[in-house]
Design an enzyme around this catalytic site. Structure first.
Site, PDB file in Angstrom:
ATOM      1  N   HIS A 277       0.840  -1.207   0.000  1.00  0.00           N
ATOM      2  CA  HIS A 277       0.000   0.000   0.000  1.00  0.00           C
ATOM      3  C   HIS A 277       0.876   1.258   0.000  1.00  0.00           C
ATOM      4  O   HIS A 277       0.887   1.980  -0.978  1.00  0.00           O
ATOM      5  CB  HIS A 277      -1.014   0.039   1.153  1.00  0.00           C
ATOM      6  CG  HIS A 277      -1.941  -1.116   1.159  1.00  0.00           C
ATOM      7  ND1 HIS A 277      -2.769  -1.405   0.100  1.00  0.00           N
ATOM      8  CD2 HIS A 277      -2.169  -2.090   2.091  1.00  0.00           C
ATOM      9  CE1 HIS A 277      -3.479  -2.497   0.383  1.00  0.00           C
ATOM     10  NE2 HIS A 277      -3.120  -2.935   1.568  1.00  0.00           N
ATOM     11  N   ASP A 328      -4.798  -7.889  -3.920  1.00  0.00           N
ATOM     12  CA  ASP A 328      -5.143  -7.764  -2.504  1.00  0.00           C
ATOM     13  C   ASP A 328      -6.483  -8.410  -2.137  1.00  0.00           C
ATOM     14  O   ASP A 328      -6.558  -9.604  -1.934  1.00  0.00           O
ATOM     15  CB  ASP A 328      -5.103  -6.266  -2.129  1.00  0.00           C
ATOM     16  CG  ASP A 328      -5.220  -6.015  -0.629  1.00  0.00           C
ATOM     17  OD1 ASP A 328      -5.281  -6.985   0.142  1.00  0.00           O
ATOM     18  OD2 ASP A 328      -5.243  -4.830  -0.229  1.00  0.00           O
TER      19      ASP A 328
HETATM   20 ZN   LIG Z   1      -3.494  -6.865   2.443  1.00  0.00          ZN
END
Ligand SMILES: [Zn+2]
Length: 453
Positions: A277, A328
């Protein structure tokens, strides 16, 4: 020995080559010949369209696929809300999984990835134990289910065994989180070492490590995970970093430093580390990641789904950080969409076009991703690389008339245009059909139904 003759192939750079002969020996690429005009070797397989290297999906939580399309209702009783309300719904699925249902669901999810051209996946695995945190007879039963699922689906797995000790900074694990915890970092390391030993000789499996986040791993425990990674053949080390502002606030309150600074002070940054991220970073965080050559993995379709925000991609690249990509939560499984989203999101933020070109974005989805997964020789069509090839149709309603270069893959194609996938020289997807899981849609429906009961 086998051979593939690609109508067009992307070998890196801004253009594709024509008539590329890829010869395979022992699962690796032995030779690459462009503009091949001779008589093709016996048994050569012709790959029409544009062939690119096997795609790397660097960040996966396979079971989150069960939530796709189910968390978007607006208003009371719906799933609208925040990242944190979404997390409660995700915990509901986590609560119901066992090794058998996880095998069924993950096999289908990895098969969906194979259909999308993903040949190497990084599974950020923290659902370790049984209900209430009671270990299974083999405490790595859930990990074995993931390995078996990847094997059936024909994809390479980097299993990032995740340390998860606290429910928030300084808070005990609560509810379903008990299934994630090993009690101490030392107990995590012992279990991870057993898992690593089990697959040490399996070329399709890499066992790496992960710090779930600075919310879930205390500062005193982070160096234990980092040391484990260094001691196990330079296993990759991943961590969720600054996905949400609340994570930064909790870290600053407890440690008087950002998550990136904390990881740096704990010795956890470096070329073998990937910060997943990396959305809400300070300028000093960006400098630290660049100086240490730490990679970042953006997950744009999940980050937009969860209203996380967009990471500072231009400063990160300027600082020298390699970029990779992951799907993800699997709100979408389409690495071309992840790649184009990095550029298109940056256009929306900056009101300008042209930040990352198609070759850079395709490199993020291939070679950079393979490196982040502990497989630095892969993700490229060159001698010595694992023989993973992904062919895209250039005659579909999306791709027809768009040319043959990397722009087609990044800015026109979708996962539905993948029609042939080769892993280690062997076909896994042929004509858009998975060779081992003939009806991936049904497999997904069955796998999801079993955990949503
Ligand atoms: Zn994750």
């Amino acid at each position: 020995v086998s051979a593939y003759l690609c109508e067009h192939a992307w070998l890196g750079g801004s253009t594709a080559h024509d008539d590329v002969l890829v010869e395979v020996d022992g699962g690796r690429i032995a030779a690459v010949t462009t503009d091949f005009a001779g008589s093709a070797p016996r048994g050569v397989v012709r790959l029409t369209g544009l062939t690119v290297p096997g795609l790397a999906n660097v960040h996966s939580h396979a079971f989150h696929r069960a939530l796709r399309g189910r968390t978007h209702a607006v208003g009371r009783g719906g799933g609208g809300g925040s990242f944190w309300t979404w997390r409660e719904q995700m915990y509901g699925v986590a609560e119901r999984l066992d090794p058998s249902s996880y095998l069924t669901l993950a096999t289908a999810v990895y098969a969906e990835m194979a259909l999308a051209g993903v040949t190497a996946v990084g599974e950020f695995h923290y659902l370790h134990h049984g209900p209430g945190g009671k270990p299974y007879d083999d405490p790595n039963s859930m990990a074995h289910a993931l390995v078996e699922a990847a094997r059936t689906a024909g994809v390479r797995l980097t299993l990032l065994d995740t340390c998860y000790l606290t429910g928030g900074v300084g808070q005990p694990l609560g509810g379903v989180q008990a299934r994630f915890g090993d009690g101490t970092a030392q107990a995590w390391a012992e279990r991870a070492s057993a898992l690593h030993a089990t697959y040490a000789s399996d070329p399709r499996v890499v066992v790496g490590a992960a710090v779930h986040s600075v919310r879930a791993v205390p500062a005193a425990a982070i160096p234990v995970v980092g040391a484990w990674a260094r001691e196990h053949e330079a296993a990759p080390l991943h961590a969720h970093v600054s996905e949400q502002p609340a994570e930064n606030e909790a870290c600053l309150a407890a440690y008087n430093r950002t998550p990136t600074q904390l990881l740096a002070d704990c010795g956890a940054l470096g070329p073998g580390t990937t910060a997943v991220h990396a959305t809400h970073l300070t300028a000093a965080d960006v400098t630290l990641l660049g100086e240490t050559q730490t990679g970042v993995c953006f997950c744009p379709t999940t980050e937009r789904d969860l209203a996380d925000g967009t990471g500072p991609v231009r400063p990160l690249l300027a600082a020298g950080t390699p970029l990779s990509l992951g799907s993800d939560s699997h709100a979408v499984i389409d690495m071309f969409e992840e790649a184009r989203a990095v550029e298109l999101d940056e256009r929306l933020v900056s009101l300008r076009r042209g930040h990352l070109d198609a070759a850079s974005l395709l490199t993020a989805a291939t070679a950079n991703g393979w490196a982040a997964l502990g497989r630095p020789s892969g993700g490229a069509i060159r001698p010595g690389a694992p023989a993973d090839l992904v062919s895209l149709r250039l005659d579909s309603p999306r791709t027809a008339g768009t040319g043959v270069g990397p722009e087609v893959a990044v800015f026109a194609a979708t996962a539905a245009d993948v029609h042939h996938v080769v892993v280690g020289g062997e076909p896994v997807v042929s004509g858009g059909v998975h060779v081992h899981v003939p009806d991936v849609g049904k497999a997904l429906a069955d796998g999801v139904a079993a955990v949503l009961r």
